[in-house]
Scaffold this motif. Structure first.
Motif, mmCIF file in Angstrom:
data_model
loop_
_atom_site.group_PDB
_atom_site.id
_atom_site.type_symbol
_atom_site.label_atom_id
_atom_site.label_comp_id
_atom_site.label_asym_id
_atom_site.label_seq_id
_atom_site.Cartn_x
_atom_site.Cartn_y
_atom_site.Cartn_z
ATOM 1 N N ASP A 1 42.569 31.621 34.370
ATOM 2 C CA ASP A 1 41.958 31.036 35.397
ATOM 3 C C ASP A 1 41.898 32.198 36.861
ATOM 4 O O ASP A 1 41.037 32.017 37.553
ATOM 5 N N ILE A 2 42.713 33.231 36.676
ATOM 6 C CA ILE A 2 42.971 34.168 37.797
ATOM 7 C C ILE A 2 42.644 35.385 37.702
ATOM 8 O O ILE A 2 42.338 36.108 38.508
ATOM 9 N N VAL A 3 42.592 35.805 36.450
ATOM 10 C CA VAL A 3 42.301 37.425 35.911
ATOM 11 C C VAL A 3 41.215 37.933 36.332
ATOM 12 O O VAL A 3 41.177 38.915 36.971
ATOM 13 N N ASN A 4 39.947 37.040 36.625
ATOM 14 C CA ASN A 4 38.800 37.638 37.203
ATOM 15 C C ASN A 4 38.445 37.208 38.540
ATOM 16 O O ASN A 4 37.381 37.339 39.131
ATOM 17 N N LEU A 5 39.307 36.249 39.121
ATOM 18 C CA LEU A 5 39.212 35.932 40.679
ATOM 19 C C LEU A 5 39.477 37.178 41.425
ATOM 20 O O LEU A 5 40.372 38.003 41.586
ATOM 21 N N ASP A 6 38.742 37.275 42.616
ATOM 22 C CA ASP A 6 38.645 38.501 43.372
ATOM 23 C C ASP A 6 39.582 38.163 44.709
ATOM 24 O O ASP A 6 39.275 37.894 45.741
ATOM 25 N N VAL A 7 40.793 38.120 44.198
ATOM 26 C CA VAL A 7 42.218 37.887 45.093
ATOM 27 C C VAL A 7 43.152 39.090 44.810
ATOM 28 O O VAL A 7 43.084 39.383 43.520
ATOM 29 N N ASP A 8 43.953 39.363 45.738
ATOM 30 C CA ASP A 8 44.822 40.411 45.535
ATOM 31 C C ASP A 8 46.463 39.583 45.486
ATOM 32 O O ASP A 8 47.096 39.889 44.833
ATOM 33 N N TYR A 9 46.480 38.706 45.865
ATOM 34 C CA TYR A 9 47.613 37.925 46.093
ATOM 35 C C TYR A 9 47.642 36.389 45.666
ATOM 36 O O TYR A 9 46.722 35.781 45.858
ATOM 37 N N VAL A 10 48.759 35.937 44.987
ATOM 38 C CA VAL A 10 48.627 34.586 44.480
ATOM 39 C C VAL A 10 50.067 34.160 45.070
ATOM 40 O O VAL A 10 51.154 34.549 44.749
ATOM 41 N N ILE A 11 49.975 32.866 45.832
ATOM 42 C CA ILE A 11 51.264 32.385 46.484
ATOM 43 C C ILE A 11 51.580 30.952 45.868
ATOM 44 O O ILE A 11 50.416 30.240 45.618
ATOM 45 N N PHE A 12 52.630 30.974 45.075
ATOM 46 C CA PHE A 12 53.071 29.495 44.838
ATOM 47 C C PHE A 12 54.519 29.183 45.280
ATOM 48 O O PHE A 12 55.196 30.115 45.739
ATOM 49 N N GLY A 13 54.794 27.734 45.327
ATOM 50 C CA GLY A 13 56.018 27.452 45.729
ATOM 51 C C GLY A 13 57.055 26.751 44.687
ATOM 52 O O GLY A 13 56.494 26.476 43.693
#
Length: 339
Positions: free
Chosen positions: A41-53
């Motif tokens: 889901d995230i490998v090709n997403l154009d983001v640098d940071y993933v935040i989770f709680g």
């Protein structure tokens, strides 16, 4: 994932306070429309940071501590999303993923009498379930080439952060921990006081620097244990801020030099911050300014792999104090790490 709640557009909109003429951080963050496989889901997403709680306080309770840390994620998210989006704060580089929560088990586990060995063993065994979830999430995010920011829960979750990053990197990692306590207690069943000792014993943690250890709350036995292990270094709050044997800035440099030769994580225990509502609130500790300087200093290094802010326990009267503080640390990390 059974215990994971995806953060949705509906969730975001319920917290976002839009104002004419302003652009809020939460208006620009990425969200996943659905969750299938986190890595894919995230490998090709154009983001640098993933935040989770991590919305739990079971690990704290398993350490005979005071519950309350399960509220920090929702509280801090409210303030983060309503931070101004500008040249310094770029929400477009961030994915808000969601949170782990254990509501179905929490109430029952926190009602158990821990003076009974069977109950204590049950609660500590459940912490291992949380460990597995955190490990999986962190490992998936790091393998996808993103930097992880983890908010909430007890310091038991340091174990999953370290293990998940180490598995993704195929080797042991280093950690710097702003903390009044070592959390390097004996391997007696999992709880918030032994995340680092378990990670070290199992070969996921290499070098560990404890920044600001409180001499009043570290046993002589534990000091002797730290002295025997060559891969652990520390300073004490008293040496820095009371006796002034050394100074804050030089110790930041010393600690960075100690852990930065390879991938490292940044751990922030809110117990170390003076009068911060937390599981072990203290009238003596680092200022919020010093905590922000700490994050900025370590996040600016290329080998910084994650930020974990834990042990905060906000209540209704202290929501703003805790939420704003955590949101400052998150944006400080992103600013320093991205430059």
């Amino acid at each position: 994932m059974e215990n994971f709640n995806l953060f949705t557009i509906k969730d975001r909109n319920s917290l976002l306070k839009v104002r004419k003429g302003e652009s809020k951080f939460g208006e620009h963050v990425h969200l996943l429309p659905k969750l299938t496989n986190i890595y894919d889901d995230i490998v090709n997403l154009d983001v640098d940071y993933v935040i989770f709680g991590i919305s739990e306080d079971i690990g704290v309770y398993a350490n005979h501590g005071k519950p309350g840390t399960y509220t920090a994620w929702e509280n801090s998210l409210n303030f983060l999303l309503n931070t101004q989006n500008n040249k310094q704060n770029g929400g477009k580089r961030v994915l808000i993923l969601g949170d782990l929560s254990y509501d179905n088990d929490r109430k029952r586990l926190l009602s158990l009498d821990l003076d009974k060995k069977k109950n204590l063993a049950e609660v500590r065994t459940f912490v291992e379930t949380i460990d597995k979830d955190v490990t999986y999430l962190v490992s998936s995010i790091v393998r996808a080439g993103k930097t992880t920011i983890i908010i909430g829960g007890g310091h038991n979750n340091s174990y999953g952060n370290i293990k998940g990053t180490a598995l993704a990197k195929n080797g042991r990692i280093n950690v710097v921990n702003l903390d009044a306590h070592t959390d390097f207690r004996p391997e007696e069943g999992r709880h918030s006081g032994n995340g680092f000792s378990y990670a070290y014993a199992e070969g996921f943690l290499k070098r560990y620097f404890i920044f600001g250890l409180h001499e009043n709350y570290t046993s002589d036995k534990l000091f002797k244990t730290l002295k025997k292990i060559k891969h652990i270094s520390y300073n004490t709050y008293e040496s820095l801020e009371v006796k002034n044997d050394t100074d804050f800035k030089s110790q930041l440099d010393f600690a960075l030099n100690y852990i930065s030769e390879k991938t490292f994580g940044i751990e922030i225990d809110c117990d170390a911050i003076e009068n911060m509502p937390s599981s072990a609130k203290s009238p003596s500790g680092f200022s919020t300014k010093q905590a922000r300087q700490f994050v900025n200093h370590f996040a600016s290094h290329k080998n910084a792999s994650y930020l974990h802010i834990c042990e905060a326990a906000p209540k209704k009267k202290t929501d703003a104090k805790v939420g704003k503080f955590i949101s400052y640390l998150i944006t400080d990390f992103i600013r320093a790490n991205g430059n």
